[in-house]
Design a protein around this motif. Structure first.
Motif, PDB file in Angstrom:
ATOM      1  N   ILE A   1      -9.327  70.762   6.177  1.00  0.00           N
ATOM      2  CA  ILE A   1      -8.891  70.453   4.804  1.00  0.00           C
ATOM      3  C   ILE A   1      -7.432  70.885   4.619  1.00  0.00           C
ATOM      4  O   ILE A   1      -6.618  70.145   4.057  1.00  0.00           O
ATOM      5  CB  ILE A   1      -9.821  71.126   3.770  1.00  0.00           C
ATOM      6  CG1 ILE A   1     -11.202  70.447   3.791  1.00  0.00           C
ATOM      7  CG2 ILE A   1      -9.221  71.082   2.363  1.00  0.00           C
ATOM      8  CD1 ILE A   1     -12.300  71.216   3.069  1.00  0.00           C
ATOM      9  N   TYR A   2      -7.101  72.069   5.109  1.00  0.00           N
ATOM     10  CA  TYR A   2      -5.706  72.536   5.045  1.00  0.00           C
ATOM     11  C   TYR A   2      -4.777  71.596   5.816  1.00  0.00           C
ATOM     12  O   TYR A   2      -3.696  71.228   5.349  1.00  0.00           O
ATOM     13  CB  TYR A   2      -5.584  73.956   5.619  1.00  0.00           C
ATOM     14  CG  TYR A   2      -6.113  75.051   4.715  1.00  0.00           C
ATOM     15  CD1 TYR A   2      -6.043  74.955   3.325  1.00  0.00           C
ATOM     16  CD2 TYR A   2      -6.675  76.218   5.250  1.00  0.00           C
ATOM     17  CE1 TYR A   2      -6.518  75.963   2.498  1.00  0.00           C
ATOM     18  CE2 TYR A   2      -7.156  77.231   4.439  1.00  0.00           C
ATOM     19  CZ  TYR A   2      -7.077  77.105   3.061  1.00  0.00           C
ATOM     20  OH  TYR A   2      -7.551  78.111   2.256  1.00  0.00           O
ATOM     21  N   LYS A   3      -5.212  71.221   7.007  1.00  0.00           N
ATOM     22  CA  LYS A   3      -4.382  70.348   7.857  1.00  0.00           C
ATOM     23  C   LYS A   3      -4.130  69.001   7.182  1.00  0.00           C
ATOM     24  O   LYS A   3      -3.008  68.491   7.194  1.00  0.00           O
ATOM     25  CB  LYS A   3      -5.075  70.139   9.214  1.00  0.00           C
ATOM     26  CG  LYS A   3      -4.210  69.384  10.214  1.00  0.00           C
ATOM     27  CD  LYS A   3      -4.943  69.155  11.530  1.00  0.00           C
ATOM     28  CE  LYS A   3      -4.077  68.365  12.497  1.00  0.00           C
ATOM     29  NZ  LYS A   3      -4.779  68.064  13.763  1.00  0.00           N
TER      30      LYS A   3
ATOM     31  N   LEU B   1       0.606  76.446   7.806  1.00  0.00           N
ATOM     32  CA  LEU B   1       0.609  77.918   7.858  1.00  0.00           C
ATOM     33  C   LEU B   1      -0.769  78.501   7.572  1.00  0.00           C
ATOM     34  O   LEU B   1      -1.112  79.577   8.053  1.00  0.00           O
ATOM     35  CB  LEU B   1       1.631  78.483   6.861  1.00  0.00           C
ATOM     36  CG  LEU B   1       3.108  78.336   7.252  1.00  0.00           C
ATOM     37  CD1 LEU B   1       4.017  78.812   6.127  1.00  0.00           C
ATOM     38  CD2 LEU B   1       3.416  79.127   8.537  1.00  0.00           C
ATOM     39  N   LYS B   2      -1.552  77.786   6.779  1.00  0.00           N
ATOM     40  CA  LYS B   2      -2.918  78.256   6.482  1.00  0.00           C
ATOM     41  C   LYS B   2      -3.888  77.879   7.613  1.00  0.00           C
ATOM     42  O   LYS B   2      -4.881  78.553   7.837  1.00  0.00           O
ATOM     43  CB  LYS B   2      -3.402  77.649   5.159  1.00  0.00           C
ATOM     44  CG  LYS B   2      -2.816  78.317   3.915  1.00  0.00           C
ATOM     45  CD  LYS B   2      -3.405  77.711   2.666  1.00  0.00           C
ATOM     46  CE  LYS B   2      -2.954  78.428   1.415  1.00  0.00           C
ATOM     47  NZ  LYS B   2      -3.597  79.736   1.224  1.00  0.00           N
ATOM     48  N   THR B   3      -3.572  76.792   8.312  1.00  0.00           N
ATOM     49  CA  THR B   3      -4.441  76.304   9.391  1.00  0.00           C
ATOM     50  C   THR B   3      -4.371  77.203  10.617  1.00  0.00           C
ATOM     51  O   THR B   3      -5.392  77.503  11.252  1.00  0.00           O
ATOM     52  CB  THR B   3      -4.052  74.863   9.789  1.00  0.00           C
ATOM     53  OG1 THR B   3      -4.017  74.046   8.623  1.00  0.00           O
ATOM     54  CG2 THR B   3      -5.035  74.287  10.798  1.00  0.00           C
ATOM     55  N   LYS B   4      -3.161  77.658  10.957  1.00  0.00           N
ATOM     56  CA  LYS B   4      -2.918  78.381  12.219  1.00  0.00           C
ATOM     57  C   LYS B   4      -3.803  79.621  12.420  1.00  0.00           C
ATOM     58  O   LYS B   4      -4.464  79.759  13.451  1.00  0.00           O
ATOM     59  CB  LYS B   4      -1.433  78.767  12.313  1.00  0.00           C
ATOM     60  CG  LYS B   4      -1.004  79.256  13.690  1.00  0.00           C
ATOM     61  CD  LYS B   4       0.523  79.359  13.755  1.00  0.00           C
ATOM     62  CE  LYS B   4       0.960  79.861  15.124  1.00  0.00           C
ATOM     63  NZ  LYS B   4       0.743  81.301  15.288  1.00  0.00           N
TER      64      LYS B   4
ATOM     65  N   VAL C   1     -11.163  71.959  17.910  1.00  0.00           N
ATOM     66  CA  VAL C   1     -10.448  73.190  17.530  1.00  0.00           C
ATOM     67  C   VAL C   1      -9.052  73.197  18.149  1.00  0.00           C
ATOM     68  O   VAL C   1      -8.075  73.540  17.477  1.00  0.00           O
ATOM     69  CB  VAL C   1     -11.261  74.443  17.940  1.00  0.00           C
ATOM     70  CG1 VAL C   1     -10.426  75.705  17.738  1.00  0.00           C
ATOM     71  CG2 VAL C   1     -12.547  74.526  17.140  1.00  0.00           C
ATOM     72  N   ASN C   2      -8.964  72.802  19.399  1.00  0.00           N
ATOM     73  CA  ASN C   2      -7.657  72.802  20.073  1.00  0.00           C
ATOM     74  C   ASN C   2      -6.664  71.818  19.455  1.00  0.00           C
ATOM     75  O   ASN C   2      -5.461  71.984  19.575  1.00  0.00           O
ATOM     76  CB  ASN C   2      -7.824  72.521  21.568  1.00  0.00           C
ATOM     77  CG  ASN C   2      -8.238  73.770  22.323  1.00  0.00           C
ATOM     78  OD1 ASN C   2      -7.537  74.782  22.325  1.00  0.00           O
ATOM     79  ND2 ASN C   2      -9.419  73.731  22.958  1.00  0.00           N
ATOM     80  N   GLN C   3      -7.209  70.811  18.788  1.00  0.00           N
ATOM     81  CA  GLN C   3      -6.332  69.798  18.166  1.00  0.00           C
ATOM     82  C   GLN C   3      -5.910  70.168  16.750  1.00  0.00           C
ATOM     83  O   GLN C   3      -5.143  69.432  16.123  1.00  0.00           O
ATOM     84  CB  GLN C   3      -7.034  68.442  18.169  1.00  0.00           C
ATOM     85  CG  GLN C   3      -7.074  67.776  19.530  1.00  0.00           C
ATOM     86  CD  GLN C   3      -7.880  66.487  19.538  1.00  0.00           C
ATOM     87  OE1 GLN C   3      -8.620  66.188  18.592  1.00  0.00           O
ATOM     88  NE2 GLN C   3      -7.754  65.718  20.610  1.00  0.00           N
ATOM     89  N   LEU C   4      -6.421  71.272  16.240  1.00  0.00           N
ATOM     90  CA  LEU C   4      -6.056  71.675  14.870  1.00  0.00           C
ATOM     91  C   LEU C   4      -4.545  71.956  14.753  1.00  0.00           C
ATOM     92  O   LEU C   4      -3.942  72.502  15.660  1.00  0.00           O
ATOM     93  CB  LEU C   4      -6.830  72.941  14.481  1.00  0.00           C
ATOM     94  CG  LEU C   4      -8.261  72.741  13.988  1.00  0.00           C
ATOM     95  CD1 LEU C   4      -8.953  74.085  13.851  1.00  0.00           C
ATOM     96  CD2 LEU C   4      -8.297  71.992  12.649  1.00  0.00           C
TER      97      LEU C   4
END
Length: 431
Positions: free
Chosen positions: A396-398, A404-407, A428-431
């Motif tokens: 959702i953040y992405k 900055l919230k996703t990382k 997960v790795n693609q986030l």
């Protein structure tokens, strides 16, 4: 010159040893659990059936003996526990309702039993009404407060839940310790949750209480898995099976280790098929569907998902599988609207962070990014530590360009890949 020859050898030896240790260690061994896959008889099940036969005959001969109904109900609950057949849970409910009506809802033990049946059916608001009725009567107050804690946790009424937990505080009481463990797990303090669950297991061992030993060991199996202590998780499930060879939940835990940690899809399927032969519930089809997805076998994936929905249609599971249904429907554009409708119902049933997560996830999959973000920030962020909920939050953040919230969530999720399962590696790795 001698020394110079030794140094490369030492370096090679160190690297060789280190390399061996960093290789994924085989945790499960077929010889540990094979005997539990082929058990023909279930003593608990046979005993429950004999008890039903015995109490039914007594009740037929003396229909005014209402106490027989509770005996019957308890044994039907056992049948449900070991077979997964939902009709047994409903029979148990009917018997308890009849019993409560005969007593004019004046016996707290019978009221609480019906409330617990409602919890199993995910009818939490109705369970709360009964729990409050028990509290108003006043008898057996501590037992009612334990029930109230359980219901309030399911409904997301956390201030009320902790109030009831504090009211039964006793560090030597198994029931208090397992609830304290649940409370700490809810707060995201898994290490403390494990400590209290271990204390509860020690009490169960001390009093050699079979039921409590099964309960604490199987829950520790889950907790250890969440903490990445896979070998401890495996051993806890084996200890559970040593106490009750027919406890399918522990076998399912082992199947997950075989699939998620060891990536042995053939063996995981073999275990699941063995469980489903005696304990058939819809979630086994979903697990088989996940395994097929990981193998890249689209035909098997769809076949098992269809088998899940077929079982849902042929049995009335009420709200028990709403969470699974939302997650499946949300992934497909054609059924995303259906996911939203169920998610709204689920928020109404139990307004927890996990339910709001389903709502936010449904909106995201319908392309309503801002709406999803609004719900997630208000009702989900910082309120649930479940890896799948965290993954949804990151997505959702992405989608709202909040990198900055996703990382930090991505970093956390990388340590939760075992719990999420192999199909989340790439996601997960693609986030």
């Amino acid at each position: 010159m001698k020394t110079l020859k030794i140094i490369p050898f030492l370096v090679f030896t160190i690297l060789f040893i280190f390399g061996c240790e960093t290789k994924s260690k085989q945790i499960t061994h077929k010889e540990d659990y094979n005997k539990y896959l082929t058990i023909k008889d279930n003593k608990s099940l046979s005993f429950a059936r004999n008890e039903i036969d015995f109490w039914q005959k007594k009740f037929d001969a003396a229909p005014n003996q209402i106490s027989y109904l509770s005996q019957l109900s308890s044994n039907y609950s056992t049948l449900f526990e070991y077979t997964g057949n939902i009709s047994h849970l409903y029979t148990s409910e009917e018997l308890l309702t009849k019993s409560n009506e005969a007593y004019d809802y004046s016996r707290v033990s019978t009221i609480r039993s019906l409330a617990r049946n409602y919890i199993s059916q995910h009818r939490f608001k109705e369970a709360l009404v009964l729990a409050n009725k028990s509290l108003a009567i006043g008898e057996g107050k501590k037992e009612t407060q334990k029930l109230l804690f359980d219901v309030q946790m399911e409904l997301g009424n956390y201030p009320e839940a902790i109030k009831n937990l504090n009211a039964i505080r006793d560090m030597t009481d198994f029931d208090y310790l397992i609830r304290l463990a649940k409370w700490n797990d809810h707060k995201g303090d898994l290490d403390t949750a494990i400590t209290f669950m271990e204390k509860a297991r020690d009490i169960a061992e001390k009093y050699d209480n079979k039921t409590l030993k099964i309960w604490s060991n199987s829950n520790l199996g889950d907790f250890y898995g969440h903490a990445g202590r896979i070998e401890d998780s495996y051993n806890s499930f084996l200890q559970t099976l040593a106490i009750d060879p027919n406890y399918s939940y522990a076998l399912k835990g082992i199947a997950w280790i075989v699939f998620s940690k060891e990536r042995n899809t053939k063996e995981a399927n073999r275990i699941i098929d063995a469980i489903a032969a005696t304990h058939n519930t819809p979630d086994f089809y979903l697990l088989k569907s996940q395994i097929a997805q990981f193998e890249g076998n689209k035909i098997e994936e769809i076949k098992n998902r269809n088998a899940y929905f077929s079982m849902m249609e042929n049995n009335n599971y009420g709200a028990m599988y709403n969470k699974y249904n939302v997650l499946i429907y949300a992934d497909d554009k054609q059924t995303a609207q259906k996911a939203l409708e169920i998610a709204k119902m689920e928020v109404n049933h139990r307004p927890t962070a996990d339910s709001y997560d389903l709502l936010a996830w449904s909106y995201l999959n319908l392309g309503q990014h801002k709406k999803a973000l609004q719900i997630a920030q208000k009702h989900v962020a910082g309120k649930s530590f479940e890896p799948k909920v965290q993954y949804h939050l990151a997505m959702i953040y992405k989608s709202n360009n909040l990198a900055l919230k996703t990382k930090p969530i991505k970093e956390e999720l990388l340590s939760s890949l075992y719990e999420l399962g192999p199909n989340f590696d790439q996601k997960v790795n693609q986030l």
